[in-house]
Design a protein around this motif. Sequence first.
Motif, PDB file in Angstrom:
ATOM      1  N   GLU A 182     123.829  34.544  47.679  1.00  0.00           N
ATOM      2  CA  GLU A 182     122.938  35.469  48.363  1.00  0.00           C
ATOM      3  C   GLU A 182     122.815  36.731  47.534  1.00  0.00           C
ATOM      4  O   GLU A 182     123.802  37.370  47.172  1.00  0.00           O
ATOM      5  N   ALA A 183     121.577  37.105  47.189  1.00  0.00           N
ATOM      6  CA  ALA A 183     121.335  38.263  46.335  1.00  0.00           C
ATOM      7  C   ALA A 183     120.846  39.473  47.110  1.00  0.00           C
ATOM      8  O   ALA A 183     120.806  40.585  46.577  1.00  0.00           O
ATOM      9  N   GLY A 184     120.477  39.330  48.343  1.00  0.00           N
ATOM     10  CA  GLY A 184     119.978  40.459  49.124  1.00  0.00           C
ATOM     11  C   GLY A 184     119.226  39.957  50.343  1.00  0.00           C
ATOM     12  O   GLY A 184     119.082  38.753  50.566  1.00  0.00           O
ATOM     13  N   ARG A 185     118.753  40.904  51.135  1.00  0.00           N
ATOM     14  CA  ARG A 185     117.995  40.561  52.330  1.00  0.00           C
ATOM     15  C   ARG A 185     116.727  41.421  52.401  1.00  0.00           C
ATOM     16  O   ARG A 185     116.720  42.566  51.944  1.00  0.00           O
ATOM     17  N   ALA A 186     115.692  40.843  52.942  1.00  0.00           N
ATOM     18  CA  ALA A 186     114.443  41.566  53.180  1.00  0.00           C
ATOM     19  C   ALA A 186     114.135  41.491  54.669  1.00  0.00           C
ATOM     20  O   ALA A 186     114.430  40.497  55.330  1.00  0.00           O
ATOM     21  N   ARG A 187     113.569  42.555  55.213  1.00  0.00           N
ATOM     22  CA  ARG A 187     113.317  42.614  56.649  1.00  0.00           C
ATOM     23  C   ARG A 187     111.972  43.283  56.911  1.00  0.00           C
ATOM     24  O   ARG A 187     111.591  44.234  56.227  1.00  0.00           O
ATOM     25  N   LEU A 188     111.256  42.765  57.875  1.00  0.00           N
ATOM     26  CA  LEU A 188     110.052  43.420  58.365  1.00  0.00           C
ATOM     27  C   LEU A 188     110.419  44.293  59.559  1.00  0.00           C
ATOM     28  O   LEU A 188     111.066  43.830  60.486  1.00  0.00           O
ATOM     29  N   ARG A 189     110.026  45.560  59.526  1.00  0.00           N
ATOM     30  CA  ARG A 189     110.294  46.463  60.643  1.00  0.00           C
ATOM     31  C   ARG A 189     109.018  47.226  60.961  1.00  0.00           C
ATOM     32  O   ARG A 189     108.401  47.823  60.079  1.00  0.00           O
ATOM     33  N   LYS A 190     108.617  47.202  62.219  1.00  0.00           N
ATOM     34  CA  LYS A 190     107.409  47.893  62.633  1.00  0.00           C
ATOM     35  C   LYS A 190     107.783  49.185  63.351  1.00  0.00           C
ATOM     36  O   LYS A 190     108.651  49.194  64.227  1.00  0.00           O
ATOM     37  N   TYR A 191     107.168  50.280  62.959  1.00  0.00           N
ATOM     38  CA  TYR A 191     107.411  51.552  63.631  1.00  0.00           C
ATOM     39  C   TYR A 191     106.076  52.286  63.773  1.00  0.00           C
ATOM     40  O   TYR A 191     105.063  51.936  63.177  1.00  0.00           O
ATOM     41  N   VAL A 192     106.072  53.331  64.595  1.00  0.00           N
ATOM     42  CA  VAL A 192     104.849  54.048  64.957  1.00  0.00           C
ATOM     43  C   VAL A 192     104.849  55.414  64.293  1.00  0.00           C
ATOM     44  O   VAL A 192     105.855  56.143  64.336  1.00  0.00           O
ATOM     45  N   VAL A 193     103.755  55.749  63.649  1.00  0.00           N
ATOM     46  CA  VAL A 193     103.555  57.091  63.101  1.00  0.00           C
ATOM     47  C   VAL A 193     102.313  57.690  63.750  1.00  0.00           C
ATOM     48  O   VAL A 193     101.404  56.975  64.187  1.00  0.00           O
ATOM     49  N   THR A 194     102.287  59.012  63.874  1.00  0.00           N
ATOM     50  CA  THR A 194     101.144  59.720  64.465  1.00  0.00           C
ATOM     51  C   THR A 194     100.475  60.545  63.380  1.00  0.00           C
ATOM     52  O   THR A 194     101.148  61.287  62.659  1.00  0.00           O
ATOM     53  N   GLU A 195      99.177  60.401  63.282  1.00  0.00           N
ATOM     54  CA  GLU A 195      98.425  61.182  62.308  1.00  0.00           C
ATOM     55  C   GLU A 195      97.167  61.737  62.958  1.00  0.00           C
ATOM     56  O   GLU A 195      96.672  61.199  63.957  1.00  0.00           O
ATOM     57  N   GLU A 196      96.705  62.855  62.421  1.00  0.00           N
ATOM     58  CA  GLU A 196      95.506  63.503  62.950  1.00  0.00           C
ATOM     59  C   GLU A 196      94.269  62.946  62.262  1.00  0.00           C
ATOM     60  O   GLU A 196      94.268  62.739  61.054  1.00  0.00           O
ATOM     61  N   GLN A 197      93.242  62.728  63.066  1.00  0.00           N
ATOM     62  CA  GLN A 197      91.955  62.301  62.540  1.00  0.00           C
ATOM     63  C   GLN A 197      90.865  63.211  63.106  1.00  0.00           C
ATOM     64  O   GLN A 197      90.950  63.639  64.257  1.00  0.00           O
ATOM     65  N   GLN A 198      89.914  63.510  62.297  1.00  0.00           N
ATOM     66  CA  GLN A 198      88.816  64.390  62.708  1.00  0.00           C
ATOM     67  C   GLN A 198      87.492  63.641  62.631  1.00  0.00           C
ATOM     68  O   GLN A 198      87.222  62.948  61.645  1.00  0.00           O
ATOM     69  N   TYR A 199      86.746  63.797  63.681  1.00  0.00           N
ATOM     70  CA  TYR A 199      85.397  63.224  63.738  1.00  0.00           C
ATOM     71  C   TYR A 199      84.440  64.310  64.232  1.00  0.00           C
ATOM     72  O   TYR A 199      84.784  65.109  65.107  1.00  0.00           O
ATOM     73  N   THR A 200      83.268  64.338  63.704  1.00  0.00           N
ATOM     74  CA  THR A 200      82.224  65.268  64.150  1.00  0.00           C
ATOM     75  C   THR A 200      81.203  64.496  64.962  1.00  0.00           C
ATOM     76  O   THR A 200      80.615  63.523  64.462  1.00  0.00           O
ATOM     77  N   VAL A 201      81.026  64.904  66.221  1.00  0.00           N
ATOM     78  CA  VAL A 201      80.067  64.227  67.101  1.00  0.00           C
ATOM     79  C   VAL A 201      79.078  65.263  67.638  1.00  0.00           C
ATOM     80  O   VAL A 201      79.447  66.422  67.893  1.00  0.00           O
ATOM     81  N   PRO A 202      77.833  64.921  67.804  1.00  0.00           N
ATOM     82  CA  PRO A 202      76.847  65.865  68.387  1.00  0.00           C
ATOM     83  C   PRO A 202      77.025  65.953  69.912  1.00  0.00           C
ATOM     84  O   PRO A 202      77.217  64.931  70.579  1.00  0.00           O
ATOM     85  N   VAL A 203      77.040  67.152  70.421  1.00  0.00           N
ATOM     86  CA  VAL A 203      77.106  67.373  71.881  1.00  0.00           C
ATOM     87  C   VAL A 203      75.911  68.241  72.278  1.00  0.00           C
ATOM     88  O   VAL A 203      75.464  69.115  71.524  1.00  0.00           O
TER      89      VAL A 203
END
Length: 259
Positions: free
Chosen positions: A149-170
Amino acid sequence: MITREQIDTVLDHPVHDARGNKIGDARHVFFDDATGEPEWVSVRTGLFGTSESFVPIHDAALVEDHLEVPYAKDQVKDAPNVDIDAGGHLSEQEEQRLYRHYGIDWDAAWQDTHSGTGQAPGTTGTVGAADDAMTRSEEEMHVGVERHEAGRARLRKYVVTEEQQYTVPVRHEEVRVEREPITDTNRDRAMTGPDITEAEHDVTLYEEQPVVETRAVPKERVRLTTEEVTEEETVTGEVRKERIETEGTDEQGDQRRRP
């Protein structure tokens, strides 16, 4: 018991235990100095046959193309390592160690094989061959691979929060005051109410506001797979080789004449 005539069938042939498990291959046969009968066989064991264990041959038997000994495979592999002198003999002490390992009574075995010979205990064990020729052997390096055995690989899912900007006509409503002069066209409507009075008139204004909502949308699927990559590695080891020198002969093997 194996006879001298059967030695050729023994050497370099498989050796099995009483259950049919292969222990290794027969390397050398050792003879009793007094009786001249085969007494021990050395068996190559271990990874790539790098170890050699001694087994009593007295109760062994030839079965088809292999030698069968009445001892378990693990017992043979765990036999003590013994030294052989320059003449190819086992000392009394070394032979006693082997007897103890295999549960054989030393005195009884000696009486059985040396009765009437006048031979003292411990002088048995000449390295054997099928004839009077000297065998020259060499160690050969065998290289294999082991999987680790030379090592292990793992899939891990986690949540990150990022800001997104959209311009909409009002849109929104604003009040605009419109004034129209009295003309013949609108005079009748303008004169329908009282002449002088107080009045109010409300107008509801509307506007649009941006609304943000989130929805989980599948984007991709991720999995782990393995693939074998072959690389070349160079290994270095030492091997021993036997050399045979002649005395009293020239290079062609003819006996030298004394002057």
